[in-house]
Scaffold this motif. Sequence first.
Motif, PDB file in Angstrom:
ATOM      1  N   TYR A   1      20.469  14.171   9.419  1.00 17.12           N
ATOM      2  CA  TYR A   1      19.215  14.789   9.827  1.00 17.12           C
ATOM      3  C   TYR A   1      19.026  16.106   9.065  1.00 17.12           C
ATOM      4  O   TYR A   1      19.980  16.719   8.609  1.00 17.12           O
ATOM      5  CB  TYR A   1      19.207  15.090  11.339  1.00 17.12           C
TER       6      TYR A   1
ATOM      7  N   HIS B   1      17.268  18.103  15.231  1.00 14.99           N
ATOM      8  CA  HIS B   1      17.375  19.035  14.109  1.00 14.99           C
ATOM      9  C   HIS B   1      18.297  20.216  14.415  1.00 14.99           C
ATOM     10  O   HIS B   1      18.266  21.229  13.706  1.00 14.99           O
ATOM     11  CB  HIS B   1      15.990  19.561  13.725  1.00 14.99           C
TER      12      HIS B   1
ATOM     13  N   TYR C   1      10.911  23.629  12.929  1.00 17.35           N
ATOM     14  CA  TYR C   1      11.831  23.236  14.004  1.00 17.35           C
ATOM     15  C   TYR C   1      12.160  24.414  14.918  1.00 17.35           C
ATOM     16  O   TYR C   1      13.313  24.695  15.235  1.00 17.35           O
ATOM     17  CB  TYR C   1      13.119  22.645  13.429  1.00 17.35           C
TER      18      TYR C   1
END
Length: 1004
Positions: free
Chosen positions: A222, A248, A402
Amino acid sequence: MNSAPFKVPSTYRDMGLTGQYYLSVTGPTGLVREYSYFSVEEYKRPKFEVGFEPITEVFKVNASVTLKGNAKSFAGSNITDAKVGYRVTRSVNYPIWFSWRRGPSHWGETQEIAHGELLTDNEGNFNIDFKALPDLKASKENLPVFSYVITADVTDVNGETRTATTTVNVGYHAMTANILLNESLIKANAENTIIVTTQNLNGQKVSAKGFLKMYKLKAPEYVLRLRPWEAPDYHYWSQSDFKKLFPHEAYGQEHSVESWEKDKLVFETEFDTGKSESIELPNLKKWETGSYLIEVESTDAFGQQVTAKTTAKLMDPKAKSLPDNQLFHVETNQRTYENGDMAEITFYSNVKDVNITYWVEKDGERIKTNILTVKKDCESISVPVTEDDLGGFAVGYSFTAYNSFHSGTVLIPVPYPDMELQIETGTFRDKISPGTDETWSFKIKGPKGEKVTAELLASMYDASLDQFVSHDWYFNPLYRPTYYSRSYVNAYLSFGNENFRDYFNPNGFYKEYTDLQFDQLEWFGLSFERPQLYLYRERASDIRMQSKSEAPMAMNDALEADASFEGEALEESVIVTGSNAENSKPREENDNNPDSRDVIIRENLQETAFFFPQLTTNAEGSVSFNFTTPEALTRWNLQLLAYTKDLKSATKTLSTVTQKDLMVLPNPPRFLREGDTITLSTKITNLSENSLEGMGQLELTDILTGKPIDAALRNIEKQKPFSVGAKGNTQISWTLTIPKGVQGVQYKIVAKSGTYSDGEQGALPVLTNRMLVTETLPMWVRSNENKTFVLEKLKNVSSKTLEHQKLTLEITSNPAWYAVQALPYLMEYPYECNEQTFSKYYANTLASHIANANPRIKQVFDQWANSDALLSNLEKNQELKSLLIQETPWLRDAQSETEQKKRIGLLFNLNKMRNEQEMALRKLEEAQLHSGGWPWFNGGRENRFITQHIAIGFGHLEKLTGSSSNSNSNASSMLKSAISYLDAEFVTEYERMKKYSKDLSKTI
């Protein structure tokens, strides 16, 4: 370039003031302000230096260590048969991670493990052997490194001592390995090189063989952001559940490339650093881009394995995507840029549709700000490079991804054009003879080798002075800074993990929030933070107990030494070692009679050979200069500074040596003292290939009269034989007794062997153990009157050590003549306090009034000033004169009447008086504070006594000269301010006195 001589500020009359000085240069507009520091000290120039060879061998704990040292004179001769006293102390050092584990103060004590004495050989070399004993308290598993500090004190046959220190590091391991990469590996490059270095613990290169391996690293599946907190010790969720909730976020340490697991081995090769440190990688075009692990494995001399690891990135400029699921990366298309280039900055990201705010910053200001959207893989921007961008500029950026904020700066380097000149050597000799004429030449070229018109500053000084303070020229007149960004962005309030903003409290009222509390272990007072404190206290007591049990012998020796020194007469002597030269006989076939008339005596022992500030090049760009080499036998450092009108510049340093085949190198003290018995020694050095036998001679003369005083100093055996081997040294000495009444001694030491000869001449001041006490008695006698005067303090004398210096009776029909005689004394005040500055103004003003009011007296003074009175040897030697005048102040008063008249005549030079008067007045004006008062010394507070003294002095001058201070506007303004200050001070003191006394009439 401009240059000007200056005189170092003095203290008592001609005596120099020691300490650190600086020169300050300020431009007309104040924009330029430069400083240059230098020291003025009293010292004795070293004659030789000591050093250790680099440590290239590998030593093992408990094994024997051999260090090689060398002693060499600055004149180029070897220091043979010199005594070397050495001592070895040990300390313990640990790797950096040891302090993380045990604390920074958990180290062993420094301990002496060896000491001894030895002699240098015929080449001036010496070897120090000792056993590398470890500290048994240091655990082998902690990889300690034992540092052995070796200090060697070398004393040559002449009694001079020089010291050198070096450090040897020894451990249970013998070698370290390092992997060096200049930059990322590039697929398109034809060559990609890895550097592997192997060194011993002392930083010296050693040869080693081993293997280098490269592994591809397994990247996360990821795209991860950086961890906002440290990884937990225990996990609540499993990794699969955690990734479902936070895809994430890093579950452990996988966000850091150092924690990635090794994948397949892609490259392996052998290396031998003894042959080459460079390892060429094969063609990388088929390699996968991303991160790689490079490992080096080798074995040290002790058979222990040595490893080194590092990570590297393999990049492909043509690729549009970012490998290894990296979050973000930025790249430029060139390393450096020039005027007219287009700087291309590419932003890579594995986050879809990320909005990047970027700005271009030049001269500390953002000239452009924009938002760039990277929809997929990468996007680029271009920034033109102009002439104004020399030094570089910056491109900053920030974005969010994120639930995290990221920012950074990319520096765009734009180097300045090359302004370095080239100095080529035309004529230069690295070995020269003393007292000869030399012509040296150099050629100045531009950065590209072109002809230039330049000026050259050339200077040469005694390299032995570097033993005190190193002397290097730093010349960088152009301000050419490397650009750094002034912009700084953060998002702590929006994306911080320690603070937050309450947007639901718009009025800003203070609100309390409950602190988050977590479970903690109860340690019951136990702390692991600084355990070494308890150990240190225990060790300190052990050390004190051990000192009490082991120190008595050393302490007794020290006490005995102090007791033996107490009560002895102060004397400065030169250490003398044994020599067989006195027992040798000179060769009969050689004429070895050291008649000083046949020997060239070296007298010019100055430390600066020359200083040429403004040499210019000719049409060919060459410059040459002539000089006479100084007569001191030493090594000289030649410094060159070339510069052009557009401030292109270059510096260069060369070394040369003045030497002779037969050299006399005396080791005289800095001064003598009455009553001393000293040993004056000289070293005789032979640089020829043959052994020499001859005679040495010492001649002593009075520095004031020039008459021989060998008998007075008991220099009975003036000539002494010597014998010295090829490339060797020997020593001869004379024992002297310094009598009373001698003010200065000039020594001349000569050595001769056949056609070889050398001689050196110098002067030594003789200091007295007595203090001059002057008793005066004014005697006023009228015409036709008889009076009897008794000097009671001379008549009734009880002192056994008193010696009468002189008795002087001065008679004058005009007592004002005594005031004239005192004026030079006022003018030669040594200190820069405001009291003495005014005294100089007072003396100049009064002298100027006398000269202008009495033209006939002025004519007499002019005749005195221009008289042909011969200067004594004392006056010729200013350094000796200064010291003697300080130690024996009656010496100047004892000079002839002609010299006294000459000093008075020089004082009454109208131009000199006018300049000195204006200078003193200007200093007083600058020193006066805003309150109107003067401090004693500049920088202090105002002083009523000093201010009153100066104000009264101005009044005296007005009374004596008949001219008002109003005639000088500066003096009048200063006096008005001073009187206002004094009035206020008197009122303040009066009010203060009233507080403590009811009746001031009784106050004294």
